[in-house]
Design a protein around this motif. Structure first.
Motif, PDB file in Angstrom:
ATOM      1  N   HIS A 126     -22.768   6.517  18.883  1.00  0.00           N
ATOM      2  CA  HIS A 126     -21.628   5.603  18.794  1.00  0.00           C
ATOM      3  C   HIS A 126     -21.581   4.741  20.054  1.00  0.00           C
ATOM      4  CE1 HIS A 126     -18.798   7.368  21.722  1.00  0.00           C
ATOM      5  NE2 HIS A 126     -19.276   8.527  21.371  1.00  0.00           N
ATOM      6  N   ARG A 127     -20.904   3.620  19.973  1.00  0.00           N
ATOM      7  CA  ARG A 127     -20.886   2.673  21.084  1.00  0.00           C
ATOM      8  C   ARG A 127     -19.525   2.559  21.742  1.00  0.00           C
ATOM      9  NH1 ARG A 127     -25.763  -0.196  21.056  1.00  0.00           N
ATOM     10  NH2 ARG A 127     -26.891   0.136  19.125  1.00  0.00           N
ATOM     11  N   ASP A 128     -18.478   3.079  21.129  1.00  0.00           N
ATOM     12  CA  ASP A 128     -17.128   3.050  21.688  1.00  0.00           C
ATOM     13  C   ASP A 128     -16.669   4.478  21.912  1.00  0.00           C
ATOM     14  OD1 ASP A 128     -16.857   0.226  21.497  1.00  0.00           O
ATOM     15  OD2 ASP A 128     -16.436   0.444  19.361  1.00  0.00           O
ATOM     16  N   GLU A 129     -15.597   4.661  22.694  1.00  0.00           N
ATOM     17  CA  GLU A 129     -15.074   5.996  22.926  1.00  0.00           C
ATOM     18  C   GLU A 129     -14.564   6.569  21.615  1.00  0.00           C
ATOM     19  OE1 GLU A 129     -12.434   6.570  26.206  1.00  0.00           O
ATOM     20  OE2 GLU A 129     -13.325   4.909  27.291  1.00  0.00           O
ATOM     21  N   LEU A 130     -14.807   7.887  21.408  1.00  0.00           N
ATOM     22  CA  LEU A 130     -14.394   8.524  20.157  1.00  0.00           C
ATOM     23  C   LEU A 130     -12.868   8.588  20.011  1.00  0.00           C
ATOM     24  CD1 LEU A 130     -16.957  11.447  19.880  1.00  0.00           C
ATOM     25  CD2 LEU A 130     -16.834   9.396  18.493  1.00  0.00           C
ATOM     26  N   GLY A 131     -12.155   8.661  21.110  1.00  0.00           N
ATOM     27  CA  GLY A 131     -10.708   8.761  21.039  1.00  0.00           C
ATOM     28  C   GLY A 131     -10.002   7.474  20.700  1.00  0.00           C
ATOM     29  N   ASP A 132     -10.682   6.351  20.751  1.00  0.00           N
ATOM     30  CA  ASP A 132     -10.060   5.049  20.479  1.00  0.00           C
ATOM     31  C   ASP A 132     -10.238   4.636  19.040  1.00  0.00           C
ATOM     32  OD1 ASP A 132      -9.315   4.975  23.073  1.00  0.00           O
ATOM     33  OD2 ASP A 132     -10.856   3.554  23.710  1.00  0.00           O
TER      34      ASP A 132
ATOM     35  N   SER B 160     -24.943  21.008  23.071  1.00  0.00           N
ATOM     36  CA  SER B 160     -24.350  21.453  24.328  1.00  0.00           C
ATOM     37  C   SER B 160     -23.591  20.363  25.075  1.00  0.00           C
ATOM     38  CB  SER B 160     -25.439  22.012  25.249  1.00  0.00           C
ATOM     39  OG  SER B 160     -26.373  21.002  25.604  1.00  0.00           O
ATOM     40  N   GLY B 161     -23.691  19.116  24.654  1.00  0.00           N
ATOM     41  CA  GLY B 161     -23.003  18.033  25.349  1.00  0.00           C
ATOM     42  C   GLY B 161     -21.554  17.915  24.930  1.00  0.00           C
ATOM     43  N   ASP B 162     -20.829  17.065  25.656  1.00  0.00           N
ATOM     44  CA  ASP B 162     -19.461  16.769  25.242  1.00  0.00           C
ATOM     45  C   ASP B 162     -19.415  15.331  24.719  1.00  0.00           C
ATOM     46  OD1 ASP B 162     -19.759  15.454  27.621  1.00  0.00           O
ATOM     47  OD2 ASP B 162     -18.114  16.430  28.649  1.00  0.00           O
ATOM     48  N   GLU B 163     -18.219  14.802  24.523  1.00  0.00           N
ATOM     49  CA  GLU B 163     -18.071  13.452  23.952  1.00  0.00           C
ATOM     50  C   GLU B 163     -18.830  13.360  22.632  1.00  0.00           C
ATOM     51  OE1 GLU B 163     -16.298   9.891  23.619  1.00  0.00           O
ATOM     52  OE2 GLU B 163     -16.017  11.198  25.335  1.00  0.00           O
ATOM     53  N   SER B 164     -18.403  14.178  21.675  1.00  0.00           N
ATOM     54  CA  SER B 164     -19.074  14.204  20.384  1.00  0.00           C
ATOM     55  C   SER B 164     -18.086  14.538  19.281  1.00  0.00           C
ATOM     56  CB  SER B 164     -20.201  15.243  20.394  1.00  0.00           C
ATOM     57  OG  SER B 164     -19.664  16.539  20.581  1.00  0.00           O
ATOM     58  N   ALA B 165     -18.523  14.309  18.070  1.00  0.00           N
ATOM     59  CA  ALA B 165     -17.780  14.707  16.883  1.00  0.00           C
ATOM     60  C   ALA B 165     -18.793  15.123  15.833  1.00  0.00           C
ATOM     61  CB  ALA B 165     -16.925  13.560  16.361  1.00  0.00           C
ATOM     62  N   LEU B 166     -18.395  16.069  15.004  1.00  0.00           N
ATOM     63  CA  LEU B 166     -19.255  16.515  13.916  1.00  0.00           C
ATOM     64  C   LEU B 166     -18.537  16.253  12.602  1.00  0.00           C
ATOM     65  CD1 LEU B 166     -21.927  17.996  13.221  1.00  0.00           C
ATOM     66  CD2 LEU B 166     -20.598  20.104  13.187  1.00  0.00           C
ATOM     67  N   LEU B 167     -19.151  15.482  11.741  1.00  0.00           N
ATOM     68  CA  LEU B 167     -18.619  15.151  10.426  1.00  0.00           C
ATOM     69  C   LEU B 167     -19.481  15.863   9.399  1.00  0.00           C
ATOM     70  CD1 LEU B 167     -16.855  13.367   8.502  1.00  0.00           C
ATOM     71  CD2 LEU B 167     -18.688  11.678   8.662  1.00  0.00           C
ATOM     72  N   VAL B 168     -18.848  16.687   8.570  1.00  0.00           N
ATOM     73  CA  VAL B 168     -19.583  17.453   7.562  1.00  0.00           C
ATOM     74  C   VAL B 168     -19.070  17.068   6.190  1.00  0.00           C
ATOM     75  CG1 VAL B 168     -20.235  19.751   6.763  1.00  0.00           C
ATOM     76  CG2 VAL B 168     -19.835  19.362   9.202  1.00  0.00           C
ATOM     77  N   THR B 169     -19.959  16.581   5.339  1.00  0.00           N
ATOM     78  CA  THR B 169     -19.653  16.268   3.946  1.00  0.00           C
ATOM     79  C   THR B 169     -20.452  17.217   3.064  1.00  0.00           C
ATOM     80  OG1 THR B 169     -21.438  14.691   3.536  1.00  0.00           O
ATOM     81  CG2 THR B 169     -19.463  13.827   4.638  1.00  0.00           C
ATOM     82  N   PRO B 170     -20.188  17.258   1.784  1.00  0.00           N
ATOM     83  CA  PRO B 170     -20.970  18.146   0.918  1.00  0.00           C
ATOM     84  C   PRO B 170     -22.471  17.823   0.905  1.00  0.00           C
ATOM     85  CG  PRO B 170     -18.961  17.500  -0.194  1.00  0.00           C
ATOM     86  CD  PRO B 170     -19.058  16.667   1.064  1.00  0.00           C
ATOM     87  N   LYS B 171     -22.849  16.597   1.209  1.00  0.00           N
ATOM     88  CA  LYS B 171     -24.256  16.213   1.134  1.00  0.00           C
ATOM     89  C   LYS B 171     -24.963  16.111   2.475  1.00  0.00           C
ATOM     90  CE  LYS B 171     -23.867  13.822  -3.228  1.00  0.00           C
ATOM     91  NZ  LYS B 171     -24.315  12.707  -4.026  1.00  0.00           N
ATOM     92  N   GLN B 172     -24.225  15.878   3.563  1.00  0.00           N
ATOM     93  CA  GLN B 172     -24.868  15.622   4.856  1.00  0.00           C
ATOM     94  C   GLN B 172     -23.893  15.940   5.985  1.00  0.00           C
ATOM     95  OE1 GLN B 172     -28.165  14.157   5.517  1.00  0.00           O
ATOM     96  NE2 GLN B 172     -27.621  14.922   7.530  1.00  0.00           N
TER      97      GLN B 172
ATOM     98  N   LEU C 171     -14.946  17.825  13.143  1.00  0.00           N
ATOM     99  CA  LEU C 171     -14.711  18.636  14.331  1.00  0.00           C
ATOM    100  C   LEU C 171     -14.850  17.740  15.549  1.00  0.00           C
ATOM    101  CD1 LEU C 171     -16.896  21.735  13.425  1.00  0.00           C
ATOM    102  CD2 LEU C 171     -14.438  21.463  13.111  1.00  0.00           C
ATOM    103  N   THR C 172     -13.886  17.813  16.467  1.00  0.00           N
ATOM    104  CA  THR C 172     -13.933  16.975  17.655  1.00  0.00           C
ATOM    105  C   THR C 172     -13.856  17.771  18.954  1.00  0.00           C
ATOM    106  OG1 THR C 172     -11.549  16.594  17.538  1.00  0.00           O
ATOM    107  CG2 THR C 172     -13.000  14.940  16.495  1.00  0.00           C
ATOM    108  N   HIS C 173     -13.368  18.986  18.904  1.00  0.00           N
ATOM    109  CA  HIS C 173     -13.282  19.785  20.122  1.00  0.00           C
ATOM    110  C   HIS C 173     -14.689  20.233  20.510  1.00  0.00           C
ATOM    111  CE1 HIS C 173     -12.360  23.002  22.915  1.00  0.00           C
ATOM    112  NE2 HIS C 173     -11.142  22.472  23.015  1.00  0.00           N
ATOM    113  N   PRO C 174     -15.098  20.023  21.763  1.00  0.00           N
ATOM    114  CA  PRO C 174     -16.477  20.343  22.171  1.00  0.00           C
ATOM    115  C   PRO C 174     -16.913  21.777  21.871  1.00  0.00           C
ATOM    116  CG  PRO C 174     -15.405  19.058  23.870  1.00  0.00           C
ATOM    117  CD  PRO C 174     -14.345  19.379  22.860  1.00  0.00           C
TER     118      PRO C 174
END
Length: 62
Positions: free
Chosen positions: A56-62, A19-31, A6-9
């Motif tokens: 993360h250290r770089d922009e998520l969109g790049d 509640s912040g922006d500039e984020s992504a959520l990665l969901v796997t079966p274990k974590q 998920l990437t949309h805030p």
């Protein structure tokens, strides 16, 4: 193995309570992982309990 990213805030906030922006959520079966930058790392660690918070250290969109 199913993986959800998920990437949309609004979607990230709805699923993780972050509640912040500039984020992504990665969901796997274990974590789940909430990825955000240094501006929001402390907020994420305070608000998000169901996912591991990763900086993360770089922009998520790049």
């Amino acid at each position: 193995m199913a993986v959800i990213v998920l990437t949309h805030p609004l979607n990230v906030s709805y699923v993780s309570d972050f509640s912040g922006d500039e984020s992504a959520l990665l969901v796997t079966p274990k974590q789940a992982y909430l990825v955000t930058d240094s501006r929001f790392i402390e907020v994420a660690q305070h608000e998000v309990s169901a996912a591991k918070v990763v900086e993360h250290r770089d922009e998520l969109g790049d």
